[in-house]
Write an enzyme that holds these catalytic residues in place. Structure first.
Site, PDB file in Angstrom:
ATOM      1  N   HIS A   1     -25.363  69.673  66.967  1.00  0.00           N
ATOM      2  CA  HIS A   1     -25.092  70.195  65.622  1.00  0.00           C
ATOM      3  C   HIS A   1     -26.213  69.895  64.640  1.00  0.00           C
ATOM      4  O   HIS A   1     -26.392  70.606  63.662  1.00  0.00           O
ATOM      5  CB  HIS A   1     -23.761  69.652  65.096  1.00  0.00           C
ATOM      6  CG  HIS A   1     -23.744  68.175  64.878  1.00  0.00           C
ATOM      7  ND1 HIS A   1     -23.522  67.273  65.898  1.00  0.00           N
ATOM      8  CD2 HIS A   1     -23.919  67.423  63.746  1.00  0.00           C
ATOM      9  CE1 HIS A   1     -23.553  66.048  65.422  1.00  0.00           C
ATOM     10  NE2 HIS A   1     -23.803  66.099  64.107  1.00  0.00           N
ATOM     11  N   ASP A   2     -26.993  68.842  64.908  1.00  0.00           N
ATOM     12  CA  ASP A   2     -28.107  68.494  64.016  1.00  0.00           C
ATOM     13  C   ASP A   2     -29.461  68.808  64.651  1.00  0.00           C
ATOM     14  O   ASP A   2     -30.472  68.161  64.343  1.00  0.00           O
ATOM     15  CB  ASP A   2     -28.046  67.009  63.647  1.00  0.00           C
ATOM     16  CG  ASP A   2     -27.051  66.737  62.531  1.00  0.00           C
ATOM     17  OD1 ASP A   2     -26.766  67.665  61.742  1.00  0.00           O
ATOM     18  OD2 ASP A   2     -26.541  65.602  62.450  1.00  0.00           O
TER      19      ASP A   2
ATOM     20  N   ASP B   1     -18.032  65.358  62.173  1.00  0.00           N
ATOM     21  CA  ASP B   1     -19.315  64.788  61.760  1.00  0.00           C
ATOM     22  C   ASP B   1     -19.144  63.804  60.610  1.00  0.00           C
ATOM     23  O   ASP B   1     -19.692  62.691  60.622  1.00  0.00           O
ATOM     24  CB  ASP B   1     -20.259  65.928  61.371  1.00  0.00           C
ATOM     25  CG  ASP B   1     -21.695  65.464  61.195  1.00  0.00           C
ATOM     26  OD1 ASP B   1     -22.064  64.433  61.798  1.00  0.00           O
ATOM     27  OD2 ASP B   1     -22.447  66.134  60.471  1.00  0.00           O
TER      28      ASP B   1
ATOM     29  N   LYS C   1     -32.753  68.982  62.672  1.00  0.00           N
ATOM     30  CA  LYS C   1     -33.378  67.781  62.098  1.00  0.00           C
ATOM     31  C   LYS C   1     -34.649  67.388  62.849  1.00  0.00           C
ATOM     32  O   LYS C   1     -35.404  66.535  62.373  1.00  0.00           O
ATOM     33  CB  LYS C   1     -32.381  66.613  62.109  1.00  0.00           C
ATOM     34  CG  LYS C   1     -31.286  66.747  61.049  1.00  0.00           C
ATOM     35  CD  LYS C   1     -30.388  65.519  61.022  1.00  0.00           C
ATOM     36  CE  LYS C   1     -29.343  65.639  59.920  1.00  0.00           C
ATOM     37  NZ  LYS C   1     -28.440  64.462  59.893  1.00  0.00           N
TER      38      LYS C   1
ATOM     39  N   HIS D   1     -21.579  73.926  60.027  1.00  0.00           N
ATOM     40  CA  HIS D   1     -20.894  72.642  59.892  1.00  0.00           C
ATOM     41  C   HIS D   1     -21.109  71.959  58.545  1.00  0.00           C
ATOM     42  O   HIS D   1     -20.511  70.913  58.279  1.00  0.00           O
ATOM     43  CB  HIS D   1     -21.277  71.697  61.048  1.00  0.00           C
ATOM     44  CG  HIS D   1     -22.636  71.072  60.938  1.00  0.00           C
ATOM     45  ND1 HIS D   1     -23.798  71.767  61.175  1.00  0.00           N
ATOM     46  CD2 HIS D   1     -23.018  69.801  60.626  1.00  0.00           C
ATOM     47  CE1 HIS D   1     -24.824  70.968  61.028  1.00  0.00           C
ATOM     48  NE2 HIS D   1     -24.380  69.754  60.696  1.00  0.00           N
ATOM     49  N   HIS D   2     -21.936  72.559  57.656  1.00  0.00           N
ATOM     50  CA  HIS D   2     -22.073  72.039  56.295  1.00  0.00           C
ATOM     51  C   HIS D   2     -21.443  72.969  55.261  1.00  0.00           C
ATOM     52  O   HIS D   2     -21.604  72.757  54.057  1.00  0.00           O
ATOM     53  CB  HIS D   2     -23.543  71.797  55.950  1.00  0.00           C
ATOM     54  CG  HIS D   2     -24.068  70.513  56.511  1.00  0.00           C
ATOM     55  ND1 HIS D   2     -23.629  69.278  56.084  1.00  0.00           N
ATOM     56  CD2 HIS D   2     -24.988  70.265  57.485  1.00  0.00           C
ATOM     57  CE1 HIS D   2     -24.248  68.330  56.756  1.00  0.00           C
ATOM     58  NE2 HIS D   2     -25.081  68.896  57.622  1.00  0.00           N
TER      59      HIS D   2
ATOM     60  N   HIS E   1     -32.413  71.952  57.716  1.00  0.00           N
ATOM     61  CA  HIS E   1     -32.178  71.740  59.152  1.00  0.00           C
ATOM     62  C   HIS E   1     -31.131  72.691  59.717  1.00  0.00           C
ATOM     63  O   HIS E   1     -31.129  72.997  60.905  1.00  0.00           O
ATOM     64  CB  HIS E   1     -31.779  70.279  59.412  1.00  0.00           C
ATOM     65  CG  HIS E   1     -30.329  69.977  59.185  1.00  0.00           C
ATOM     66  ND1 HIS E   1     -29.804  69.708  57.947  1.00  0.00           N
ATOM     67  CD2 HIS E   1     -29.279  69.886  60.058  1.00  0.00           C
ATOM     68  CE1 HIS E   1     -28.505  69.462  58.059  1.00  0.00           C
ATOM     69  NE2 HIS E   1     -28.164  69.564  59.339  1.00  0.00           N
TER      70      HIS E   1
END
Length: 541
Positions: A378-379, A462, A382, A433-434, A407
């Site tokens: 999910h990240d 998260d 980054k 997801h943000h 990201h």
């Protein structure tokens, strides 16, 4: 109906009950529909003892159209109907023909019209307008002519039913093949094959599917394991095949199947199929049937198992591709762990949280597994974030926040062109997801159910892990603080349904934290805890 002088005179006899149906066995069923009892008696007498294809004749009797309909409602395999035209009405027989062909949709039964009053229904008109095999005056029907008519009709009926049986068999093969090609696991595929066999043939209660994967390069084979079974074999699912009682006969049948060109072998009432996939996996099926298989049955089975073989090949190839995709995702997740100051346990915990939330939310097991795997990256974006921002121990400046926010789209762009269901799910999760339930998230500002459920689930997973773990920019929160925070953020940051699931199952989520904990959940305060009322502080999750 009274007879004309020219009609055959029959000996008087008490009419047989219309509902009296003799035992049929394998005999040809012939329904006599006539309002004169003598016609029934003489017809039965004339044909008594005759056979066709080593099958005798069994006579059913009806004395009007209504009685005939009752018999037709319970007898589905009547080969011939000897039907009087004029009974309770001048067109009773013709109406019954329409009923049989148009309402019952029975196109197989052969219909021979008989009449003592040909003027009531001219032969040419009847033959053209009605689906019948023959139209005879009763005075014509000598024993020889009757036999010729009956045998000709039975031969037609036999051809029609054979064609229909083959058509139905092929239809079942197509339906079965469609079903088995949808199976996405060996267990489901094995069970599906057994289930479809039961619809193609009348199977006994005991059948099993055996699969053994092998290392073909070295010639070493694993112990065959039973993946699916029915009846008395059910107790042996997931056990080695040699644990099955009486397995020596089973082994012998399967060994003989291996020697057959198409891998199909039958002996007495035991049948076996063997197939080796292109990936080297050996697959076997053993079953028993209560009936003898004729050549047509065997042809249908060979066609079915040809399709089954293709299904197994596709499954193994797809599983190979899927395993490769999983491996790629795991390697990406490992690379991310090395890049970030966060521990590798973070992605493992988020994955487990996501799977648990998905199952509690009502998603299927397969979708929950895909979500678990896809959430590990999910990240991903980054990777492109500078170290001084990614691992900064203190609060970020507005400019640094904007860098961090990049990201999401960066990671999504890396995966968005993939056609793999797992990688497409990962790309979706990275992008969403943000986002926030109230529409104040990023990058698209989606709100509520506009956000795909995968994104909403990973958002909860998260943040829950970020709060419950020590990070370089904050200390782990207490459980009370964490659950209180989620309660306040229901319908704001998070899907309220998912918050309810989290709060109702808090022990299970805490257990995951304990199972995949870091060396120390609690740690020294790195900097003063951020104020949740200040916008942007949570972006670093």
């Amino acid at each position: 109906m009274s007879t004309n002088d020219d009609d055959i005179l029959f000996k008087d006899e008490e009419p047989a009950p219309a509902t009296a149906i003799a035992e049929t066995g394998a005999a040809w069923k012939i329904l006599i529909v006539d309002d004169e009892a003598d016609v029934h008696s003489v017809t039965s007498y004339m044909l008594a003892g005759q056979q066709f294809q080593n099958r005798s004749f069994n006579f059913l009797h009806a004395y009007n159209g209504a009685e005939a309909r009752k018999i037709l409602a319970v007898e589905e395999d009547i080969a011939i109907i000897l039907l009087d035209v004029v009974m309770e009405a001048d067109d009773s027989g013709l109406k019954l023909v329409r009923y049989i062909r148009e309402e019952l949709k029975n196109l197989a039964t052969r219909i021979i019209l008989r009449t003592g009053q040909p003027g009531k229904a001219p032969a040419t008109k009847v033959i053209l307008e009605y689906d019948i095999d023959d139209y005879k005056e009763k005075t014509e029907l000598t024993l020889e002519k009757m036999l010729v008519t009956i045998i000709s009709a039975l031969r037609s009926y036999s051809f029609i039913t054979t064609i229909e049986k083959n058509r139905q068999g092929l239809k079942r093969i197509i339906e079965a093949s469609s079903d088995i090609f949808e199976r996405q696991s060996l267990q489901k595929l094995g069970s599906g094959v057994l289930g479809q066999l039961a619809s193609i043939l009348q199977l006994k209660k005991d059948a099993l599917y055996i699969h053994t994967s092998g290392l073909t390069a070295s010639g070493i084979k694993n112990q065959p394991m039973i993946l699916a079974a029915t009846g008395d074999f059910s107790a042996f699912v997931a056990q080695p095949m040699d644990k099955v009682n009486g397995s020596s006969a089973l082994h012998a049948t399967l060994e003989k199947a291996k020697e057959e060109p198409h891998g199909f072998y039958c002996e007495d009432d035991a049948f076996a199929w063997y197939f080796k996939s292109r990936t080297g996996s050996e697959n076997c099926l053993y079953f028993e049937t209560a009936q003898d298989l004729n050549e047509n049955d065997r042809d249908l089975l060979e066609l079915f198992f040809t399709n089954v073989s293709l299904a197994f090949d596709n499954l193994f190839l797809n599983k190979g591709i899927e395993e490769t995709q999983k491996e790629v995702i795991f390697h990406i997740a490992e690379a991310m762990e090395c890049r970030s100051a966060e521990t590798g346990s973070h992605v493992r915990r988020v994955a487990e949280f996501a799977r648990l939330l998905a199952l509690k939310y009502g998603l299927g097991v397969e979708e929950a597994e895909i979500l678990k795997l896809a959430s590990t990256v999910h990240d991903l974006g980054k990777i492109g974030i500078p170290d001084f921002v990614l691992n900064k121990p203190g609060p970020l400046t507005p400019e640094e926040f904007n860098i961090i926010k990049c990201h999401v789209e960066r990671g999504h762009n890396m995966l968005r062109r993939s056609t793999s269901p797992i990688i497409r799910a990962a790309a979706r999760i990275i992008l969403l997801h943000h986002e926030r339930w109230d529409g104040k998230g990023y990058p698209q500002g989606l709100a509520g159910e506009e956000i795909h459920v995968h994104g909403r689930i990973v958002a909860v997973a998260d943040v829950f892990d970020a709060l419950s773990s020590k990070r370089i920019y904050h200390q782990a929160w207490s459980w009370d603080e964490i659950f209180r925070y989620f309660l306040t953020q229901s319908e704001r940051h998070f899907d309220p349904c998912l918050v309810d699931i989290l709060l109702a199952n808090r022990d299970e989520f805490m257990a995951i934290c304990n199972r995949y904990h870091d060396s120390e959940r609690e740690g020294p305060e790195v900097w003063e805890r951020p104020d949740p009322s200040q916008p942007g502080w949570e972006i670093r999750w």
